[in-house]
Motif scaffolding. Structure first.
Motif, PDB file in Angstrom:
ATOM      1  N   LYS A  35       0.828  -1.209   0.000  1.00 42.22           N
ATOM      2  CA  LYS A  35       0.000   0.000   0.000  1.00 42.22           C
ATOM      3  C   LYS A  35       0.862   1.259   0.000  1.00 42.22           C
ATOM      4  N   GLU A  36       1.914   1.267   0.844  1.00 45.26           N
ATOM      5  CA  GLU A  36       2.813   2.423   0.917  1.00 45.26           C
ATOM      6  C   GLU A  36       3.632   2.567  -0.363  1.00 45.26           C
ATOM      7  N   GLN A  37       4.051   1.410  -0.951  1.00 45.44           N
ATOM      8  CA  GLN A  37       4.789   1.439  -2.215  1.00 45.44           C
ATOM      9  C   GLN A  37       3.969   2.150  -3.302  1.00 45.44           C
ATOM     10  N   ILE A  38       2.698   1.743  -3.419  1.00 42.22           N
ATOM     11  CA  ILE A  38       1.816   2.303  -4.452  1.00 42.22           C
ATOM     12  C   ILE A  38       1.584   3.792  -4.196  1.00 42.22           C
ATOM     13  N   LYS A  39       1.379   4.148  -2.922  1.00 46.58           N
ATOM     14  CA  LYS A  39       1.172   5.563  -2.554  1.00 46.58           C
ATOM     15  C   LYS A  39       2.391   6.404  -2.938  1.00 46.58           C
ATOM     16  N   ARG A  40       3.579   5.898  -2.586  1.00 49.77           N
ATOM     17  CA  ARG A  40       4.819   6.625  -2.900  1.00 49.77           C
ATOM     18  C   ARG A  40       4.991   6.785  -4.415  1.00 49.77           C
ATOM     19  N   ALA A  41       4.696   5.719  -5.171  1.00 52.73           N
ATOM     20  CA  ALA A  41       4.866   5.764  -6.628  1.00 52.73           C
ATOM     21  C   ALA A  41       3.933   6.807  -7.244  1.00 52.73           C
ATOM     22  N   TYR A  42       2.673   6.819  -6.805  1.00 53.82           N
ATOM     23  CA  TYR A  42       1.720   7.810  -7.309  1.00 53.82           C
ATOM     24  C   TYR A  42       2.175   9.233  -6.974  1.00 53.82           C
ATOM     25  N   GLU A  43       2.622   9.431  -5.744  1.00 56.76           N
ATOM     26  CA  GLU A  43       3.075  10.762  -5.315  1.00 56.76           C
ATOM     27  C   GLU A  43       4.254  11.233  -6.165  1.00 56.76           C
ATOM     28  N   ALA A  44       5.233  10.330  -6.355  1.00 59.40           N
ATOM     29  CA  ALA A  44       6.450  10.697  -7.090  1.00 59.40           C
ATOM     30  C   ALA A  44       6.139  11.002  -8.550  1.00 59.40           C
ATOM     31  N   LEU A  45       5.314  10.173  -9.187  1.00 58.00           N
ATOM     32  CA  LEU A  45       4.958  10.403 -10.590  1.00 58.00           C
ATOM     33  C   LEU A  45       4.168  11.695 -10.742  1.00 58.00           C
ATOM     34  N   GLY A  46       3.335  12.008  -9.744  1.00 54.47           N
ATOM     35  CA  GLY A  46       2.608  13.280  -9.762  1.00 54.47           C
ATOM     36  C   GLY A  46       3.549  14.462  -9.632  1.00 54.47           C
ATOM     37  N   LEU A  47       4.538  14.335  -8.757  1.00 55.44           N
ATOM     38  CA  LEU A  47       5.503  15.421  -8.552  1.00 55.44           C
ATOM     39  C   LEU A  47       6.306  15.734  -9.809  1.00 55.44           C
ATOM     40  N   VAL A  48       6.672  14.689 -10.576  1.00 63.34           N
ATOM     41  CA  VAL A  48       7.489  14.922 -11.779  1.00 63.34           C
ATOM     42  C   VAL A  48       6.635  15.256 -12.997  1.00 63.34           C
TER      43      VAL A  48
END
Length: 590
Positions: free
Chosen positions: A426-439
């Motif tokens: 769950k945290e992996q997916i959250k982090r991936a979404y956040e990072a892709l949104g940031l870039v």
């Protein structure tokens, strides 16, 4: 007769599935028509994916047209009978020198081309020596290319093509990885070949300053020639070029901004000399013979150091490559540095000065030969120190970030770092979404293969993969090399925004003085494996003459302000950005 003539040239990249069925067709060249006369110096501009490199590969017969024709010195590149002759006529230098260096010794690599086209041995020796001297690599003639930096390898690759003395040289982003001095050397060498030998030059570049001395410019977009003309005709449309992901030389942009603010200047200024002459002609009555006192530079970051503020400390760090062998090189020489929490640091230096070696020490990729490195007060060389944990705290984006991509989808690639940290799914997916949104990578690419992305999109995905681990220190080693101006500004703007929002420490290694001046708070200048200057951009670029002696430069606007001061205008010379220079000149002339 034209040396290069494209007639309704079309090239399609066809992707097929495992059974050979067509999955997708991408039109890379769309009915291109252009002529190049013998002896011309041609520049081709265009954003990433516009078709520039695809066109260049046709000139060298690496690709053949899907439709239409391309003639090189009268030879049809589609005719297999002429393939060897076409490649002998038109030499190609690629973006990445590793793709074309094959020998184990530099001079043997440069000799490879002339040997293959049957040049007599005595002439080969002369040609190799001359070519290496022209690109400033003669002293490395007996070195292994593997021991050279990326920029040095590029010079060797250019020398290899120069040694064949073709009628035409195509250079595809040849200076993307070079320091300012290296760029100047290579361009001077190529211009010399063009002027003295009459060799036709086709230069593909994202550095607008390199285009100014061209005879003619083609601008590509979506596989078509979108604009063409002499440099002055192209660069007068500043706003139009920016709309199409391109840029203009910094001095041209400065003059454009001054004109918009009411300063009496010609429509398109291309060089410092032109700007100075125009200002002298129209505002010469403002020239004074005496000026105010010496300019003082603020000591912004040189306040007393509090050890608790330091995220990293380098204590007398030295590093040697191949110690004890004939190839021994001291890459770092007794380096001591303090890196504070939340700083945005730029590291600059000529090719081979130790920049990349320095930053690879910061997350333990390289272990120092001597000295210690402390992260948040802990010695990272202690035997019980968790070096894997350090690498999640100190994230690294390499020179070619796309080489860090390996998973089947973009999302899985970005998720890999958090997964490796042992976080739950769950945290992996959250982090991936956040990072892709940031870039700022659109969601439509999340499930695509990372290898199907454009150059700029790959950079974003690679950066997202690092920031998904939420490092406290983010290191970027030449993250914008090879990107078009908009891609470069997007990536650096993204990093700057993240720095402001998250307060991370950011370390940017760059060969672009303008980029460093625009974004960082502190600059560390490396030379001979040690820091020689360390200060704010204004403090460091005040030493522009000393920087030139070690293969660097200052932003163009810094030179402009010093030109004006030397001519008698009462201006401060500490401007490092277009906006600062504009405001200072407006104060003077108004």
């Amino acid at each position: 007769m034209s040396i290069i003539r494209a007639k309704e040239l079309v090239h399609e990249y066809i992707r097929r599935d495992e059974e050979g069925n067509v999955e997708a067709i991408q039109v890379a060249l769309d009915h291109v028509n252009l002529n190049v006369e013998p002896g011309q110096f041609i520049s081709i501009l265009g954003h990433n994916g516009s078709g520039k490199s695809t066109f260049a590969k046709h000139i060298n017969a690496l690709l053949t047209p899907s439709e239409g024709t391309l003639y090189v010195d009268g030879m049809n590149v589609s005719d297999d009978e002429y393939t060897f002759a076409v490649r002998q006529t038109a030499g190609m230098v690629f973006q990445n020198p590793d793709n074309q260096i094959i020998a184990s010794v530099v001079d043997e690599d440069v000799a490879f081309g002339p040997e293959n086209i049957g040049v007599p041995t005595e002439q080969i020796i002369t040609r190799v020596e001359k070519a290496l001297k022209m690109v400033g690599m003669y002293k490395y003639k007996s070195h292994s290319p593997n021991k050279l930096s990326g920029g040095q390898k590029q010079r060797v690759a250019i020398a290899g093509v120069m040694a064949m003395e073709p009628k035409c040289i195509i250079l595809d982003e040849p200076t993307a990885m070079l320091d300012p001095d290296g760029r100047a050397d290579v361009l001077q060498a190529v211009h010399t070949l063009n002027k003295e030998k009459g060799i036709t030059v086709i230069l593909i570049t994202h550095y607008m300053e390199e285009v100014v001395d061209s005879d003619y410019v083609f601008v590509m977009e979506k596989g078509k020639v979108f604009m063409e003309g002499k440099p002055r005709e192209i660069f007068k449309d500043v706003d139009l070029l920016k709309q199409h992901s391109l840029d203009v030389p910094q001095v041209t942009l400065l003059a454009h901004e001054l004109r918009k603010a009411g300063v009496n200047l010609p429509e398109c200024v291309l060089t410092r000399k032109e700007l100075l002459e125009a200002l002298k002609e129209n505002y010469g009555h403002l020239i004074r013979t005496q000026f105010g006192g010496k300019l003082d530079f603020p000591d912004s970051h040189k306040k007393q150091n509090n050890p608790a503020d330091n995220v990293m400390i380098l204590d007398h760090v030295s590093y040697k490559y191949s110690p004890g062998t004939s190839y021994e090189v001291t890459a770092l020489d007794d380096v001591s540095l303090n890196i504070k929490e939340g700083e945005f640091i730029g590291i600059i230096g000529h090719t081979g000065s130790g920049k990349s070696t320095l930053v690879q020490h910061l997350n333990g990729l390289i272990k120092s030969t001597e000295g210690s490195i402390y992260y948040r007060g802990q010695d990272i060389y202690d035997k019980d120190y968790d070096i894997r944990d350090l690498r999640t705290q100190v994230g690294m984006v390499f020179q070619y970030p796309e080489h860090q991509l390996f998973e089947t989808t973009v999302f899985k690639d970005v998720q890999f770092g958090p997964k490796n940290q042992g976080l739950d799914e769950k945290e992996q997916i959250k982090r991936a979404y956040e990072a892709l949104g940031l870039v700022g990578l659109p969601e439509e690419f999340y499930l695509a293969s990372p290898f199907e992305l454009s150059g700029g999109q790959k950079r974003r995905a690679a950066i997202a993969g690092v920031i998904a681990m939420k490092p406290a220190v983010l290191i970027l080693d030449e993250p914008t090399a090879g990107l078009d101006p908009k891609g470069r500004d997007d990536i650096l703007g993204l990093i700057s925004d993240m720095h402001e929002k998250r307060g991370d420490t950011v370390i940017l290694v760059s060969h672009s003085m303008e980029d460093v001046a625009n974004y960082v708070d502190r600059i560390i200048v490396m030379d001979g494996g040690k820091p020689v200057y360390d200060g704010t951009p204004k403090e460091v670029f005040a030493h522009y003459k000393e920087l030139e002696k070690i293969g660097l430069a200052a932003p163009q606007v810094t030179y402009v302000m010093n030109d004006l001061k030397a001519a008698g205008f009462d201006v401060k010379t500490d401007a490092t950005t277009v906006e600062e220079a504009k405001e200072e000149i407006l104060c003077c002339v108004k």
